[in-house]
Structures are given as C-alpha cells and as structure tokens.
Design a protein around this motif. Structure first.
Motif, PDB file in Angstrom:
ATOM      1  N   UNK A 173       0.851  -1.190   0.000  1.00 49.12           N
ATOM      2  CA  UNK A 173       0.000   0.000   0.000  1.00 49.12           C
ATOM      3  C   UNK A 173       0.891   1.246   0.000  1.00 49.12           C
ATOM      4  N   UNK A 219       1.716   4.667  -2.094  1.00 53.54           N
ATOM      5  CA  UNK A 219       1.090   5.561  -3.059  1.00 53.54           C
ATOM      6  C   UNK A 219       1.942   6.816  -3.226  1.00 53.54           C
ATOM      7  N   UNK A 222       1.845  11.081  -4.666  1.00 50.23           N
ATOM      8  CA  UNK A 222       0.997  12.234  -4.890  1.00 50.23           C
ATOM      9  C   UNK A 222       1.801  13.349  -5.537  1.00 50.23           C
ATOM     10  N   UNK A 273      -4.786  21.193  -4.988  1.00 48.89           N
ATOM     11  CA  UNK A 273      -4.999  20.040  -4.129  1.00 48.89           C
ATOM     12  C   UNK A 273      -4.077  18.902  -4.579  1.00 48.89           C
ATOM     13  N   UNK A 319      -3.519  12.027  -6.454  1.00 52.43           N
ATOM     14  CA  UNK A 319      -3.002  10.658  -6.422  1.00 52.43           C
ATOM     15  C   UNK A 319      -2.526  10.284  -7.823  1.00 52.43           C
ATOM     16  N   UNK A 372       3.854   9.306   5.724  1.00 58.32           N
ATOM     17  CA  UNK A 372       4.140  10.018   4.486  1.00 58.32           C
ATOM     18  C   UNK A 372       5.604  10.397   4.420  1.00 58.32           C
ATOM     19  N   UNK A 416      -0.432  12.693   7.628  1.00 60.87           N
ATOM     20  CA  UNK A 416      -1.671  11.980   7.875  1.00 60.87           C
ATOM     21  C   UNK A 416      -2.108  12.233   9.311  1.00 60.87           C
ATOM     22  N   UNK A 464      -8.016   8.419  10.303  1.00 59.15           N
ATOM     23  CA  UNK A 464      -8.858   7.711   9.335  1.00 59.15           C
ATOM     24  C   UNK A 464     -10.010   7.056  10.089  1.00 59.15           C
ATOM     25  N   UNK A 506      -7.244  18.648   5.111  1.00 59.06           N
ATOM     26  CA  UNK A 506      -7.960  18.076   3.982  1.00 59.06           C
ATOM     27  C   UNK A 506      -8.673  16.801   4.410  1.00 59.06           C
ATOM     28  N   UNK A 525      -9.301   4.860  -1.889  1.00 56.20           N
ATOM     29  CA  UNK A 525      -9.752   4.304  -3.164  1.00 56.20           C
ATOM     30  C   UNK A 525     -10.233   2.873  -3.031  1.00 56.20           C
ATOM     31  N   UNK A 568     -11.936  -3.536   2.067  1.00 57.18           N
ATOM     32  CA  UNK A 568     -10.787  -3.556   1.167  1.00 57.18           C
ATOM     33  C   UNK A 568     -10.210  -2.140   1.121  1.00 57.18           C
ATOM     34  N   UNK A 569      -9.308  -1.848   2.076  1.00 62.81           N
ATOM     35  CA  UNK A 569      -8.755  -0.506   2.244  1.00 62.81           C
ATOM     36  C   UNK A 569      -7.382  -0.445   1.589  1.00 62.81           C
ATOM     37  N   UNK A 570      -7.128   0.571   0.818  1.00 64.37           N
ATOM     38  CA  UNK A 570      -5.856   0.709   0.120  1.00 64.37           C
ATOM     39  C   UNK A 570      -4.930   1.745   0.768  1.00 64.37           C
ATOM     40  N   UNK A 571      -5.391   2.389   1.807  1.00 67.34           N
ATOM     41  CA  UNK A 571      -4.573   3.349   2.552  1.00 67.34           C
ATOM     42  C   UNK A 571      -3.940   4.388   1.627  1.00 67.34           C
ATOM     43  N   UNK A 572      -4.758   4.928   0.754  1.00 69.99           N
ATOM     44  CA  UNK A 572      -4.305   6.013  -0.105  1.00 69.99           C
ATOM     45  C   UNK A 572      -5.347   7.128  -0.058  1.00 69.99           C
ATOM     46  N   UNK A 573      -5.039   8.221  -0.706  1.00 72.57           N
ATOM     47  CA  UNK A 573      -5.900   9.403  -0.687  1.00 72.57           C
ATOM     48  C   UNK A 573      -6.314   9.689  -2.132  1.00 72.57           C
ATOM     49  N   UNK A 574      -7.429   9.108  -2.502  1.00 68.02           N
ATOM     50  CA  UNK A 574      -7.867   9.076  -3.895  1.00 68.02           C
ATOM     51  C   UNK A 574      -8.429  10.414  -4.350  1.00 68.02           C
ATOM     52  N   UNK A 599      -9.547  14.441  -2.912  1.00 68.43           N
ATOM     53  CA  UNK A 599      -9.294  15.393  -1.838  1.00 68.43           C
ATOM     54  C   UNK A 599     -10.296  16.549  -1.907  1.00 68.43           C
ATOM     55  N   UNK A 600     -10.592  17.091  -0.748  1.00 68.93           N
ATOM     56  CA  UNK A 600     -11.321  18.345  -0.719  1.00 68.93           C
ATOM     57  C   UNK A 600     -10.350  19.494  -0.928  1.00 68.93           C
TER      58      UNK A 600
END
Lengths: 110, 123
Positions: A34, A36, A38, A45, A48, A101, B47, B50, B95, B100, B105-111, B113-114
């Motif tokens: 996992x 990712x 950015x 903003x 991803x 991060x 982070x 969550x 934010x 995603x 089924x968690x992918x621990x990403x930030x798909x 954003x606000x």
C-alpha cells in the motif's frame, strides 16, 4: 515513527527521466504494497498518481511509473515535461503508525 | 464526480477546540474509509486520522491521539474531526480525503481530496 525519506529535490531537462526514491523500514514500505504517490502543485490540491506501488488511477499519464525493492519505493517520471514541476510525496501503510508520508520532493524541470 | 467540501476551520487559541466537517457527494459515502490529512505552513503533508466506512474503527497519528476524535454521519454523508487541546503546531490546512478501496478492502491512499480548510492556532 519518522517520515519516509525522500530527496529534497530532483531536477531534469525536458524529455529526460527522473526517479524519486522513498525509503522506509521493514514496518512500512518493506512489508506493504500500500505505497502511493501524490503530485502537489502549489495552491492546488494534491493528486493521487500511483497506488499499490505500481497502479495508475484513471487519467494519469503512463509517464508516471512505480516500483519497490526492499524498504525503498521509487517513482519514475519519463519524458519529463514542464507541467511535471511540482512537489511529490510518497505514502505507505505502516504496521506501527497506520499511515506514514514522506517529506516530499521538489521536482524542477530545467 | 467525487466532491468533498471541508468547513469549520478558523482561528483558535492554544488549548481550545474546533470541529471540522467534510461534506461528501458523488459517491456512496457509507462504503468508503475516509481520511484527514494536513499540511503545515511551508512543510509537507501529514496523515492525521482515518475512519472505517461504518465508523467502527478509528485510526490516529501519534501527534493527535487523545486530542482529536474522528466521526462520521453516514445519513448526512459527512465526516467530522473534533479537535481539542489544540496546540500551535496544529496550525495547518486540513484536507479530507477518500480512500480508493471499498468497505473492508482498504488501500490506505488518498484518492480524492477536498479543497481544505485552514486552522490557525495562536494566542
């Protein structure tokens, strides 16, 4: 737990390829798929661009690719373009702190 | 189209409290784990917290554990961050972001954003 380690800055000329490393430990990058990445342009903003190490979300250019070896993940930007100039952050699931991060890497297109 | 709109930011004194909200639309909010991520002035992303899709499991960064509480109201498609005992180092743009993955089924990403909401802690 400290942040994942990224180089502060990476630069390249248009058309070149650059690679940004993201070094963690056996508690995060080393044991997790996992990971990712950015892209963050100033005033915008974060976006991803890679998830699960190698996967690109819909609409993200094929020029962005990812890999992982041991405790280090990498983001490669091929065919560098002016619009790629931005900050880039990696992120990983962590068995210690849930999510960790990187400190971010400034990419400069020369 | 996923839309996330944060609100509730502003100024507070050290030791004070604030409640952030994140209104979600364009996707089945109740099926997704949601995150809070912050960016401190001139620094990188961090982070914060969550919350599982059903609100049962909460996750916190060490820097906010015991002071912040994350919650959600799936009937209102809204995520919250209750911030207590605020410190100057909590000053940041906050934010909310969608994972995603889907349900467990968690992918621990930030798909997605606000736009973020600014929190300033100062005496």
């Amino acid at each position: 737990q400290s942040a994942l380690t990224q180089p502060a800055s990476v630069s390249g000329s248009p058309g070149q390829s650059i690679t940004i490393s993201c070094t963690g430990t056996s508690s995060d990058v080393g044991v997790s798929n996992y990971v990712s990445w950015y892209q963050h342009h100033p005033g915008k903003v974060p976006k991803l661009i890679l998830y699960e190490v190698v996967n690109r979300p819909a609409g993200i250019s094929y020029r962005f690719s990812g890999s992982k070896s041991g405790d280090t993940a990498s983001l490669t930007i091929s065919g560098l373009q002016a619009e790629d100039e931005a900050h880039y952050y990696c992120s990983s699931y962590s068995t210690i702190s849930t999510v960790i991060l990187g400190g971010g890497t400034q990419v400069t297109v020369l | 189209q996923v839309i996330l709109v944060e609100s509730g930011g502003g100024e507070a004194q050290p030791g004070g409290s604030l409640r952030l909200s994140c209104a979600a639309s364009g996707f089945p909010f109740r099926d997704y784990l949601m995150h809070w991520v912050r960016q401190t002035p001139g620094k990188g992303l961090e982070w914060v917290s969550s919350l599982r899709y059903d609100g049962i499991k909460e996750f916190y960064a060490d820097s906010v554990k015991g002071r912040f509480t994350v919650s959600r109201d799936n009937s209102k498609n809204t995520l919250y961050l209750h911030m207590n005992s605020l410190k100057t180092e909590d000053t940041a743009v906050y934010y909310c972001a969608k994972d995603s993955g889907y349900r467990d089924w968690v992918l621990w990403d930030f798909d997605d954003w606000g736009q973020g909401t600014l929190v300033t802690i100062s005496s």
